[in-house]
Scaffold this motif. Structure first.
Motif, PDB file in Angstrom:
ATOM      1  N   CYS A 163      -7.104  -1.302   1.531  1.00  0.00           N
ATOM      2  CA  CYS A 163      -5.912  -1.773   2.242  1.00  0.00           C
ATOM      3  C   CYS A 163      -6.361  -2.324   3.594  1.00  0.00           C
ATOM      4  O   CYS A 163      -7.082  -1.654   4.327  1.00  0.00           O
ATOM      5  N   ASN A 172       0.182   4.132   0.768  1.00  0.00           N
ATOM      6  CA  ASN A 172      -0.192   5.008   1.876  1.00  0.00           C
ATOM      7  C   ASN A 172       0.467   4.599   3.186  1.00  0.00           C
ATOM      8  O   ASN A 172       1.007   5.431   3.900  1.00  0.00           O
ATOM      9  N   CYS A 173       0.429   3.284   3.518  1.00  0.00           N
ATOM     10  CA  CYS A 173       0.922   2.847   4.831  1.00  0.00           C
ATOM     11  C   CYS A 173       1.990   1.763   4.740  1.00  0.00           C
ATOM     12  O   CYS A 173       2.602   1.417   5.745  1.00  0.00           O
ATOM     13  N   CYS A 181       0.846  -1.188   0.000  1.00  0.00           N
ATOM     14  CA  CYS A 181       0.000   0.000   0.000  1.00  0.00           C
ATOM     15  C   CYS A 181       0.893   1.253   0.000  1.00  0.00           C
ATOM     16  O   CYS A 181       1.702   1.427   0.908  1.00  0.00           O
ATOM     17  N   CYS A 205      -4.538   0.174   6.573  1.00  0.00           N
ATOM     18  CA  CYS A 205      -4.956   1.564   6.838  1.00  0.00           C
ATOM     19  C   CYS A 205      -6.397   1.839   6.397  1.00  0.00           C
ATOM     20  O   CYS A 205      -6.952   2.893   6.711  1.00  0.00           O
TER      21      CYS A 205
HETATM   22 ZN   LIG Z   1      -2.618   1.088   3.611  1.00  0.00          ZN
END
Ligand SMILES: [Zn+2]
Length: 233
Positions: free
Chosen positions: A126, A109-110, A107, A129
């Motif tokens: 995800c 993002n995280c 991911c 997150c």
């Molecule tokens: Zn994530």
């Protein structure tokens, strides 16, 4: 907010000065650096006046077009779009982190794993997150992914060609190189498919980081989905 544009080697800065209570319109040439400041009494940048105020500056028209485009993207009716964050200019460290996560099929993002459902399909969200992996913009995500897919395949093409030509010069087996690169260009887009989708997501997240409202909307959607699953069982 400052937006820096680099046009034909000149650096342009558009500075929003909210604290100032009057129009500031100035253009000065400082060696190679041109600086334009546009603010109005309410602190909003006046996009429509950029070219009007600087008719002698050809790049002002270009700047105005770019600004208008950004405005349309930001303020236009987004349809199914759920992300509404401000556009930002990301730092180099964030760029490297997000893209390396995407290349490792995590991911962006995280960094959480398990974002790939099948080779040609991402998970909806995800698991770590909760980010909706197409951010409610499935078509854009697929088209953007194709863009990165082409870029990755072309980079592979250029790198392999360069290495083979340098290593084997002047006895380069051109026929072999041609057939292998054709095969590689058919296989590469398939291999790069999931990474491409995640790279587009990485770019999207870097320019429009998800705000608390967006993440909350995903959490609520997941909660109601769980609830309806329980009721149907
Ligand atoms: Zn994530």
């Amino acid at each position: 907010m400052s937006l820096f544009l680099f046009v034909h080697g000149a650096s342009w800065a558009v500075d929003r000065r909210i604290e100032e209570n009057a129009d500031v319109r100035s253009s000065r040439r400082d060696r190679q650096i041109q600086v334009l400041l546009f603010t109005s009494a309410d602190g909003e940048v006046r996009r429509s006046e950029i070219a009007e105020n600087f008719p002698e500056e050809p790049t002002a028209r270009l700047l105005e077009s770019v600004w208008k485009y950004a405005e349309v993207i930001h303020a236009g009716d987004p349809g199914e779009m759920t992300s509404r964050g401000e556009m930002v200019v990301p730092g180099l460290r964030d760029v490297l982190r997000a893209f390396s996560r995407a290349l490792l099929l995590r991911c962006p993002n995280c960094g959480g794993p398990k974002v790939i459902r099948r080779w040609f399909a991402l998970e909806p969200c995800c698991a770590k997150c909760g980010l909706q992996l197409d951010r409610g913009e499935m078509d854009d995500n697929v088209i953007g992914g194709m863009y990165f897919n082409i870029v990755l395949a072309e980079l592979l093409f250029a790198a392999v060609l360069l290495i083979v030509v340098i290593a084997m010069w002047p006895h380069v087996p051109w026929a072999g190189v041609e057939y292998s690169l054709i095969a590689a260009m058919i296989i590469a887009p398939i291999i790069f498919y999931p990474a491409s989708r995640l790279m587009w997501l990485a770019l999207d997240l870097l320019l429009r980081p998800p705000d608390a409202t967006e993440m909350e909307s995903y959490a609520n959607a997941a909660k109601s989905a769980r609830k309806s699953t329980r009721q149907s069982v």
